[in-house]
Design an enzyme around this catalytic site. Structure first.
Site, mmCIF file in Angstrom:
data_model
loop_
_atom_site.group_PDB
_atom_site.id
_atom_site.type_symbol
_atom_site.label_atom_id
_atom_site.label_comp_id
_atom_site.label_asym_id
_atom_site.label_seq_id
_atom_site.Cartn_x
_atom_site.Cartn_y
_atom_site.Cartn_z
ATOM 1 N N ARG A 121 0.844 -1.200 0.011
ATOM 2 C CA ARG A 121 0.285 0.056 -0.005
ATOM 3 C C ARG A 121 0.878 1.321 0.114
ATOM 4 N NH1 ARG A 121 -2.605 -2.918 4.034
ATOM 5 N NH2 ARG A 121 -4.611 -3.966 2.980
ATOM 6 N N LYS A 143 2.576 11.565 -11.027
ATOM 7 C CA LYS A 143 1.497 10.454 -11.930
ATOM 8 C C LYS A 143 2.370 9.324 -12.159
ATOM 9 C CE LYS A 143 -1.405 13.467 -14.631
ATOM 10 N NZ LYS A 143 -1.708 14.289 -15.934
ATOM 11 N N GLU A 185 8.779 19.352 -24.603
ATOM 12 C CA GLU A 185 8.020 19.604 -23.356
ATOM 13 C C GLU A 185 8.529 20.785 -22.469
ATOM 14 O OE1 GLU A 185 5.528 17.921 -22.356
ATOM 15 O OE2 GLU A 185 5.629 16.081 -23.352
ATOM 16 N N LYS A 226 6.243 23.360 -13.504
ATOM 17 C CA LYS A 226 5.475 22.006 -13.238
ATOM 18 C C LYS A 226 5.151 22.102 -11.373
ATOM 19 C CE LYS A 226 4.268 17.644 -14.069
ATOM 20 N NZ LYS A 226 4.182 16.297 -14.870
ATOM 21 N N GLU A 236 -5.450 17.198 -11.095
ATOM 22 C CA GLU A 236 -6.054 17.414 -12.453
ATOM 23 C C GLU A 236 -7.446 17.767 -12.778
ATOM 24 O OE1 GLU A 236 -3.839 15.807 -15.898
ATOM 25 O OE2 GLU A 236 -5.616 16.057 -17.167
ATOM 26 N N ARG A 240 -4.235 21.970 -13.756
ATOM 27 C CA ARG A 240 -3.310 20.925 -14.258
ATOM 28 C C ARG A 240 -3.171 20.485 -15.515
ATOM 29 N NH1 ARG A 240 0.030 15.884 -10.884
ATOM 30 N NH2 ARG A 240 1.226 15.099 -12.643
ATOM 31 N N ASN A 244 -1.216 19.697 -20.572
ATOM 32 C CA ASN A 244 -1.648 18.740 -21.807
ATOM 33 C C ASN A 244 -1.544 19.681 -23.060
ATOM 34 O OD1 ASN A 244 -1.800 16.580 -20.232
ATOM 35 N ND2 ASN A 244 -3.859 17.037 -19.499
ATOM 36 N N HIS A 247 -1.240 18.022 -26.166
ATOM 37 C CA HIS A 247 -1.122 16.475 -26.266
ATOM 38 C C HIS A 247 -2.239 15.953 -27.009
ATOM 39 C CE1 HIS A 247 2.303 17.560 -23.688
ATOM 40 N NE2 HIS A 247 2.556 16.023 -23.105
ATOM 41 N N HIS A 251 -1.184 13.036 -28.783
ATOM 42 C CA HIS A 251 -1.174 11.751 -28.812
ATOM 43 C C HIS A 251 -2.152 11.142 -30.091
ATOM 44 C CE1 HIS A 251 -1.376 12.236 -24.058
ATOM 45 N NE2 HIS A 251 -0.119 12.149 -24.766
ATOM 46 N N HIS A 264 7.527 10.655 -28.670
ATOM 47 C CA HIS A 264 6.356 11.428 -27.907
ATOM 48 C C HIS A 264 6.504 12.912 -28.099
ATOM 49 C CE1 HIS A 264 3.222 12.588 -24.890
ATOM 50 N NE2 HIS A 264 4.046 13.088 -24.267
HETATM 51 P P1 NAD Z 1 12.207 6.284 -21.825
HETATM 52 O O1 NAD Z 1 11.975 6.128 -20.525
HETATM 53 O O2 NAD Z 1 11.968 5.058 -22.744
HETATM 54 O O3 NAD Z 1 13.906 6.462 -22.150
HETATM 55 C C1 NAD Z 1 14.114 6.834 -23.668
HETATM 56 C C2 NAD Z 1 15.357 5.865 -23.962
HETATM 57 O O4 NAD Z 1 16.366 6.695 -23.167
HETATM 58 C C3 NAD Z 1 15.292 4.521 -23.283
HETATM 59 O O5 NAD Z 1 15.805 3.786 -24.191
HETATM 60 C C4 NAD Z 1 16.217 4.823 -22.217
HETATM 61 O O6 NAD Z 1 16.896 3.412 -21.701
HETATM 62 C C5 NAD Z 1 17.131 5.697 -22.657
HETATM 63 N N1 NAD Z 1 18.014 6.422 -21.465
HETATM 64 C C6 NAD Z 1 17.465 6.926 -20.424
HETATM 65 N N2 NAD Z 1 18.413 7.615 -19.666
HETATM 66 C C7 NAD Z 1 19.372 7.723 -20.448
HETATM 67 C C8 NAD Z 1 20.493 8.336 -20.517
HETATM 68 N N3 NAD Z 1 21.236 9.285 -19.549
HETATM 69 N N4 NAD Z 1 21.421 8.059 -21.576
HETATM 70 C C9 NAD Z 1 21.326 7.442 -22.344
HETATM 71 N N5 NAD Z 1 20.143 6.744 -22.518
HETATM 72 C C10 NAD Z 1 19.282 6.938 -21.592
HETATM 73 O O7 NAD Z 1 11.310 7.439 -22.468
HETATM 74 P P2 NAD Z 1 11.029 8.967 -21.717
HETATM 75 O O8 NAD Z 1 10.833 9.887 -23.076
HETATM 76 O O9 NAD Z 1 11.739 9.280 -20.733
HETATM 77 O O10 NAD Z 1 9.682 8.744 -21.018
HETATM 78 C C11 NAD Z 1 8.560 8.214 -21.635
HETATM 79 C C12 NAD Z 1 7.369 7.825 -20.921
HETATM 80 O O11 NAD Z 1 7.168 8.767 -19.694
HETATM 81 C C13 NAD Z 1 6.301 7.341 -21.542
HETATM 82 O O12 NAD Z 1 5.849 6.112 -21.125
HETATM 83 C C14 NAD Z 1 5.368 8.444 -20.943
HETATM 84 O O13 NAD Z 1 3.832 7.860 -20.909
HETATM 85 C C15 NAD Z 1 5.693 8.647 -19.681
HETATM 86 N N6 NAD Z 1 5.304 10.117 -19.129
HETATM 87 C C16 NAD Z 1 5.019 10.218 -17.793
HETATM 88 C C17 NAD Z 1 4.560 11.361 -17.454
HETATM 89 C C18 NAD Z 1 4.112 11.538 -15.917
HETATM 90 O O14 NAD Z 1 3.628 12.601 -15.654
HETATM 91 N N7 NAD Z 1 4.165 10.469 -15.102
HETATM 92 C C19 NAD Z 1 4.691 12.708 -18.052
HETATM 93 C C20 NAD Z 1 5.059 12.558 -19.451
HETATM 94 C C21 NAD Z 1 5.754 11.070 -19.956
HETATM 95 N N1 GLY Z 2 2.700 15.533 -18.069
HETATM 96 C C1 GLY Z 2 1.366 16.137 -17.459
HETATM 97 C C2 GLY Z 2 1.130 16.152 -16.044
HETATM 98 O O1 GLY Z 2 1.950 15.563 -15.272
HETATM 99 O O2 GLY Z 2 -0.066 16.522 -15.503
#
Ligand code: NAD
Ligand code: GLY
Length: 359
Positions: A121, A143, A185, A226, A236, A240, A244, A247, A251, A264
């Protein structure tokens, strides 16, 4: 070093931005009062690059540390992999006060975050983001989620971390395309919240890619915006949603192109250009503003033109988006630089807009 606080009452937490902090995760956690066991969730690529530094710092601070790796890639952001993380947390006898350290990009942060939110939990979560997108967006705000075959991020929880440690030096090993996608972003924060920051980005578009002081300033400003937005509307309910911006279209572009075709951030860049153009079309802002957003995105090497997708495919994808409330198509639209608002737009108007490829 720059420290800021996400103000959420007793769940407030610091974001610490410092070159080299990856080597100090253990000592920081000890100072925060943690001890005993810890688990680092990462993937094989990031483990190879930064595992030694983080695990070494935890061991030096006397944490009994397990490293849990999950395969690299969005396709592994699933309940199946989270279940494998639970198995490892149980094997390592992680307890209610044992921190889970998410070391990697947004995929790792979202998955480790969801595992930490649900294991027993909720156990303490610490974010150590290593991509630009995760440093300026996903690691802050709580999130957490995994994907479901029916859609991205459908299974998740709001679960704030105890701290976010950002080491801008880690971006030096990041693929340039990933860095560029993260910058989309960053631009978003300038457009929706901070005109001066937008101007800073215009003046430093090329310099950002040197991964030096300009990029660190961009990370700090993005996190500040942020943190401010999340503090005002954690779950949100209203404000918040402005995060987006671009987005809903983005998307849809990602989905219509087939996941993986666009990063993305690239799809969000197209989405921001479209949202700005739609704002002009609806008479909400001046055409010059749309042009200015496109010029900056273009200078950063980001796409701004909508590929030739049928409007129907885009609309269908948008309707699937969980940000579509009660069937209405809600968009973040532009009034002026630093000022956006939410507005429902009729499906027929969006169809006409997209069919005319007025993006
Ligand atoms: P990712 O986590 O897939 O990373 C991209 C690539 O970079 C991967 O291959 C990873 O292994 C590599 N990598 C990571 N750090 C590195 C470094 N320092 N040097 C070399 N390679 C490295 O992609 P991302 O763009 O970081 O994240 C995308 C994800 O984030 C999606 O799943 C999306 O839904 C999520 N997201 C979440 C939120 C949230 O608020 N929680 C917001 C935006 C996006
Ligand atoms: N990436 C959008 C949010 O965190 O609300």
């Amino acid at each position: 070093m720059r420290t800021m606080q996400v103000e959420l009452g007793e769940r407030s937490y610091p974001i610490i931005i410092k070159n080299g902090i990856i080597n100090e995760v253990g000592s920081n956690l000890k100072e925060m009062g943690f001890s005993g066991r810890a688990a680092v969730v990462t993937n094989p690529l990031v483990e190879r690059l930064y595992g030694k530094a983080v695990v070494g710092s935890l061991k030096a601070a006397n944490f009994d540390t397990a490293v849990i790796t999950v395969p690299d890639g969005e396709e592994f952001k699933t309940l199946k992999e989270v279940s494998a993380i639970y198995d490892r947390l149980i094997n390592h006898r992680m307890e209610r006060l044992s921190p889970v350290v998410a070391l990697g990009g947004g995929v790792i942060g979202d998955m480790a975050g969801f595992a930490a939110a649900t294991y027993q939990r909720g156990v303490p979560l610490v974010q150590v983001p290593t991509t630009l997108l995760s440093q300026v967006d996903s690691s802050v705000g709580g999130k957490t989620a995994v994907n479901h075959p029916a859609g991205k991020n459908l299974i998740g929880a709001f679960y704030q971390p105890k701290a976010v440690f950002i080491d801008p030096d880690t971006l030096k090993t990041l693929d340039e395309r990933e860095l560029r996608a993260g910058i989309a972003e960053v631009v978003k924060y300038g457009v929706i919240w901070d005109k001066e920051f937008f101007e800073f980005l215009e003046a430093n578009a090329k310099a950002l890619f040197k991964c030096g002081v300009e990029l660190t300033h961009a990370i700090e400003t993005s996190c500040r915006v942020k943190a401010e937005v999340v503090a005002k509307d954690e779950t949100e309910k209203d404000l918040r949603a402005i995060l987006n911006f671009g987005h809903t279209f983005g998307h849809a572009v990602e989905k219509a192109a087939g996941y993986g075709a666009f990063r993305h951030g690239e799809a969000v860049a197209i989405g921001m250009a479209l949202a700005a153009r739609l704002s002009v079309k609806l008479g909400l802002c001046e055409k010059g503003l749309y042009e200015r957003v496109c010029v900056l995105l273009d200078a950063l090497g980001l796409p701004v033109s909508l590929p030739d997708f049928p409007a129907d495919a885009l609309i269908a994808a948008m309707k699937h988006d969980k940000k579509v409330v009660g069937g209405a198509m809600r968009f973040v639209l532009l009034k002026r630089l630093g000022k956006v608002f939410l507005q429902d737009v009729k499906e027929a108007d969006i169809r006409a807009f997209l069919s005319g490829k007025q993006g």
